[in-house]
Design a protein around this motif. Structure first.
Motif, PDB file in Angstrom:
ATOM      1  N   ASP A 158       0.692  -1.158   0.175  1.00  0.00           N
ATOM      2  CA  ASP A 158       0.202   0.071   0.201  1.00  0.00           C
ATOM      3  C   ASP A 158       0.963   1.413  -0.067  1.00  0.00           C
ATOM      4  N   ALA A 159       1.844   1.401   0.996  1.00  0.00           N
ATOM      5  CA  ALA A 159       2.821   2.281   0.960  1.00  0.00           C
ATOM      6  C   ALA A 159       3.183   2.703  -0.658  1.00  0.00           C
ATOM      7  N   LEU A 160       3.759   1.893  -1.337  1.00  0.00           N
ATOM      8  CA  LEU A 160       4.457   1.966  -2.577  1.00  0.00           C
ATOM      9  C   LEU A 160       3.117   2.403  -3.669  1.00  0.00           C
ATOM     10  N   LYS A 161       1.946   1.658  -3.440  1.00  0.00           N
ATOM     11  CA  LYS A 161       0.932   2.229  -4.291  1.00  0.00           C
ATOM     12  C   LYS A 161       0.613   3.640  -4.083  1.00  0.00           C
ATOM     13  N   THR A 162       0.685   4.067  -2.807  1.00  0.00           N
ATOM     14  CA  THR A 162       0.540   5.452  -2.654  1.00  0.00           C
ATOM     15  C   THR A 162       1.486   6.190  -3.217  1.00  0.00           C
ATOM     16  N   GLU A 163       2.876   6.038  -2.998  1.00  0.00           N
ATOM     17  CA  GLU A 163       3.753   6.784  -3.740  1.00  0.00           C
ATOM     18  C   GLU A 163       3.714   7.026  -5.202  1.00  0.00           C
ATOM     19  N   LEU A 164       3.522   5.635  -5.907  1.00  0.00           N
ATOM     20  CA  LEU A 164       3.550   5.894  -7.419  1.00  0.00           C
ATOM     21  C   LEU A 164       2.130   6.399  -7.935  1.00  0.00           C
ATOM     22  N   SER A 165       0.981   6.175  -6.883  1.00  0.00           N
ATOM     23  CA  SER A 165      -0.318   6.857  -7.541  1.00  0.00           C
ATOM     24  C   SER A 165      -0.055   8.521  -7.514  1.00  0.00           C
ATOM     25  N   ALA A 166       0.821   9.074  -6.502  1.00  0.00           N
ATOM     26  CA  ALA A 166       1.158  10.257  -6.695  1.00  0.00           C
ATOM     27  C   ALA A 166       1.832  10.802  -7.921  1.00  0.00           C
ATOM     28  N   LEU A 167       2.633   9.930  -8.407  1.00  0.00           N
ATOM     29  CA  LEU A 167       3.420  10.456  -9.634  1.00  0.00           C
ATOM     30  C   LEU A 167       2.538  10.370 -10.701  1.00  0.00           C
ATOM     31  N   TYR A 168       1.539   9.501 -10.912  1.00  0.00           N
ATOM     32  CA  TYR A 168       0.589   9.173 -12.067  1.00  0.00           C
ATOM     33  C   TYR A 168      -0.508  10.222 -11.943  1.00  0.00           C
ATOM     34  N   GLN A 169      -0.657  11.044 -10.731  1.00  0.00           N
ATOM     35  CA  GLN A 169      -1.522  11.978 -10.728  1.00  0.00           C
ATOM     36  C   GLN A 169      -1.001  13.309 -11.174  1.00  0.00           C
ATOM     37  N   ALA A 170       0.021  13.377 -11.576  1.00  0.00           N
ATOM     38  CA  ALA A 170       0.783  14.727 -11.858  1.00  0.00           C
ATOM     39  C   ALA A 170      -0.093  15.385 -12.923  1.00  0.00           C
ATOM     40  N   GLY A 171      -0.175  16.659 -12.660  1.00  0.00           N
ATOM     41  CA  GLY A 171      -1.027  17.478 -13.648  1.00  0.00           C
ATOM     42  C   GLY A 171      -0.781  17.461 -14.966  1.00  0.00           C
ATOM     43  N   ASP A 172       0.386  17.077 -15.604  1.00  0.00           N
ATOM     44  CA  ASP A 172       0.475  17.168 -17.216  1.00  0.00           C
ATOM     45  C   ASP A 172       0.382  15.587 -17.758  1.00  0.00           C
ATOM     46  N   ARG A 173      -0.368  14.845 -16.998  1.00  0.00           N
ATOM     47  CA  ARG A 173      -0.674  13.405 -17.188  1.00  0.00           C
ATOM     48  C   ARG A 173      -2.162  13.387 -17.800  1.00  0.00           C
ATOM     49  N   HIS A 174      -2.364  13.268 -19.076  1.00  0.00           N
ATOM     50  CA  HIS A 174      -3.613  13.109 -19.484  1.00  0.00           C
ATOM     51  C   HIS A 174      -4.031  11.688 -19.888  1.00  0.00           C
ATOM     52  N   TYR A 175      -3.078  11.183 -20.345  1.00  0.00           N
ATOM     53  CA  TYR A 175      -3.063   9.588 -20.802  1.00  0.00           C
ATOM     54  C   TYR A 175      -2.322   8.923 -19.762  1.00  0.00           C
ATOM     55  N   HIS A 176      -1.128   9.099 -19.574  1.00  0.00           N
ATOM     56  CA  HIS A 176      -0.195   8.133 -18.713  1.00  0.00           C
ATOM     57  C   HIS A 176      -0.528   8.367 -17.329  1.00  0.00           C
ATOM     58  N   SER A 177      -1.654   7.984 -17.098  1.00  0.00           N
ATOM     59  CA  SER A 177      -2.239   8.347 -15.597  1.00  0.00           C
ATOM     60  C   SER A 177      -2.510   7.192 -14.748  1.00  0.00           C
ATOM     61  N   LEU A 178      -3.356   7.413 -13.650  1.00  0.00           N
ATOM     62  CA  LEU A 178      -3.723   6.189 -12.958  1.00  0.00           C
ATOM     63  C   LEU A 178      -4.784   5.247 -13.572  1.00  0.00           C
ATOM     64  N   ALA A 179      -5.650   6.092 -14.265  1.00  0.00           N
ATOM     65  CA  ALA A 179      -6.551   5.396 -15.119  1.00  0.00           C
ATOM     66  C   ALA A 179      -5.993   4.367 -16.122  1.00  0.00           C
ATOM     67  N   HIS A 180      -4.791   4.904 -16.763  1.00  0.00           N
ATOM     68  CA  HIS A 180      -4.359   3.770 -17.583  1.00  0.00           C
ATOM     69  C   HIS A 180      -3.519   2.673 -16.806  1.00  0.00           C
ATOM     70  N   ILE A 181      -3.024   2.756 -15.597  1.00  0.00           N
ATOM     71  CA  ILE A 181      -2.510   1.776 -14.776  1.00  0.00           C
ATOM     72  C   ILE A 181      -3.635   0.816 -14.309  1.00  0.00           C
ATOM     73  N   GLU A 182      -4.831   1.287 -13.897  1.00  0.00           N
ATOM     74  CA  GLU A 182      -5.815   0.737 -13.312  1.00  0.00           C
ATOM     75  C   GLU A 182      -6.416  -0.166 -14.470  1.00  0.00           C
ATOM     76  N   ALA A 183      -6.624   0.260 -15.826  1.00  0.00           N
ATOM     77  CA  ALA A 183      -6.944  -0.263 -16.924  1.00  0.00           C
ATOM     78  C   ALA A 183      -5.980  -1.639 -17.209  1.00  0.00           C
ATOM     79  N   MET A 184      -4.932  -1.393 -17.305  1.00  0.00           N
ATOM     80  CA  MET A 184      -3.661  -2.571 -17.255  1.00  0.00           C
ATOM     81  C   MET A 184      -3.899  -3.518 -16.246  1.00  0.00           C
ATOM     82  N   LEU A 185      -4.081  -3.202 -14.904  1.00  0.00           N
ATOM     83  CA  LEU A 185      -4.364  -4.167 -13.873  1.00  0.00           C
ATOM     84  C   LEU A 185      -5.375  -4.852 -13.931  1.00  0.00           C
ATOM     85  N   ALA A 186      -6.670  -4.402 -14.585  1.00  0.00           N
ATOM     86  CA  ALA A 186      -7.897  -5.171 -14.767  1.00  0.00           C
ATOM     87  C   ALA A 186      -7.500  -6.120 -15.762  1.00  0.00           C
TER      88      ALA A 186
END
Length: 200
Positions: free
Chosen positions: A9-37
């Motif tokens: 969970d700690a690493l997920k939180t840390e990585l999620s913050a990177l994917y939620q940066a303002g300049d990410r419109h596609y390479h975001s948490l939604a892309h990671i979640e789609a791949m995990l699915a």
């Protein structure tokens, strides 16, 4: 050990913050979640599902649309963060999977299981190409926003070259499962997108 999650969970939180940066419109948490699915859906085909999940979490962790070494930097971050959580061999496999997303070509891997998992990871990363037209168009717009600094003529030429390189491949997807599910739709989407780019 093999089935223990590598990303806590700690690493997920840390990585999620990177994917939620303002300049990410596609390479975001939604892309990671789609791949995990997709990884969940195709889990039966994966030899080391937890290593693939780790590679998914890290593969776009470092993302700067002006840089050419995002994948290498993301792989280095994975090595650093996973040190002590997995064997050096397993970490090397995860890093190789991340590096393969730079070209989406299958690297020469002597280990058949690692090659299989890498092929599936690459296909999950490109599944968006075979999405329904609306979802694909939204993806194209999001990528364009990430490259907002590129002037339109340059963008059209560069993006067209990328799409042509995918269309020129005998197969966009490496695995039979993804080819069957996404290949035809991906080719339609890419050809449509290319026509729009070339029409200017």
């Amino acid at each position: 050990m093999e089935n223990e999650p590598l990303i806590d969970d700690a690493l997920k939180t840390e990585l999620s913050a990177l994917y939620q940066a303002g300049d990410r419109h596609y390479h975001s948490l939604a892309h990671i979640e789609a791949m995990l699915a997709l990884a969940g859906e195709y889990r039966r085909l994966l030899h080391d599902p937890e290593a693939v999940k780790a590679a998914i979490w890290f593969h776009d962790a470092i993302y700067d649309s002006r840089a050419k070494d995002n994948e290498a930097k993301s792989a280095d971050l994975a090595k650093k963060k996973l040190a002590g959580r997995a064997s050096p061999d397993r970490i090397a496999r995860i890093a190789a999977m991340i590096n393969a997303t730079a070209t989406h070509q299958l690297p020469p891997l002597s280990d058949e299981k690692a090659a299989n998992d890498t092929a599936l990871l690459l296909d999950m990363d490109l599944a968006i190409l075979g999405a329904e037209p609306d979802a694909f168009d939204a993806y194209e717009k999001a990528v364009r926003r990430e490259y907002g600094w590129v002037e339109e003529p340059m963008w059209r030429a560069g993006r067209a070259a990328v799409l042509k390189s995918f269309l020129a491949r005998p197969h966009i997807f490496h695995t039979a499962e993804f080819r069957q599910r996404f290949e035809a739709k991906a080719r339609q989407n890419l050809e449509r997108s290319l026509a729009t780019l070339q029409a200017g």
